[in-house]
Write an enzyme that holds these catalytic residues in place. Sequence first.
Site, PDB file in Angstrom:
ATOM      1  N   SER A 142      -0.310  -2.144  -0.219  1.00  0.00           N
ATOM      2  CA  SER A 142      -0.822  -1.141   0.713  1.00  0.00           C
ATOM      3  C   SER A 142      -0.041   0.147   0.516  1.00  0.00           C
ATOM      4  CB  SER A 142      -0.635  -1.646   2.155  1.00  0.00           C
ATOM      5  OG  SER A 142      -0.814  -0.624   3.101  1.00  0.00           O
ATOM      6  N   TYR A 155       4.037  -5.967   8.673  1.00  0.00           N
ATOM      7  CA  TYR A 155       3.053  -5.666   7.639  1.00  0.00           C
ATOM      8  C   TYR A 155       3.692  -4.854   6.515  1.00  0.00           C
ATOM      9  CZ  TYR A 155      -1.213  -3.740   5.526  1.00  0.00           C
ATOM     10  OH  TYR A 155      -2.209  -3.378   4.638  1.00  0.00           O
TER      11      TYR A 155
END
Length: 255
Positions: A142, A155
């Site tokens: 990401s 995350y």
Amino acid sequence: MSKLDGKVAIITGAAGGIGIATAKLFIDEGANVALVDVSEEALSEAVESLGTGENIVTITADVTKEEDVKNYVEKTKEAFGQVDILFNNAGITGVLTDMVDIELEDFENVMGINAKGIFLGLKHVLPLMIEQGSGSVINTSSVDGLRGSPGLSPYAASKHAVVGLTKSAALEVADKGVRVNSIHPSPVDTAMMENIESSTGDSTAAKQEYIDAIPLARYAEAEDIAKLVLFLASDDSEFITGSQYRIDGGMGAQQ
């Protein structure tokens, strides 16, 4: 000639938006595809959207469980005889909240799927690729795997871990004809982003705030991500390994 003629690909998180878009593109380019997801029902819906055929198999698996991962690799080889591509894509965002308020169970759940799942996929697919003398693994990280992300610390930590796993694996198998790279999307117009937006209490304002942070002024589409994955899966990227590919609408240029 299509880019993936005769190739066999495994896609984890295959029932999500990026997974389905990538599966469709891979199939269009001549690949046989194993769709892996934790939800049997979601896999069935994904197959319906793709159209049934001999070039698709579905395998239900929890990517945090080693036996499940071993099984999806073995089942793919049984079905198609080889494994040329792994799109290591399964992932979750977790709870949107400050680090001091995150429960340990939530942290471990995010790290389990996003980091342990990547590790187990690499562990069990790489031996087949080494034996074949070829293969390409694409790990989904990401933009938050390259920066901090307030409110999404587990995350971000998990997506940073993907970078370390990618670089380490790439170096370990570079002389075996196997390549390993990671992709780093900005927000993508999928159910995952809808869940993040809704958790803020004002989804419309949250979406606009996320879009305002992207120089190209829109979310990525799942198809945008699929095109990059295809490039890294194909021989067009045969001299690329250990790399981190931003696909973020220019967000990285601001750092």
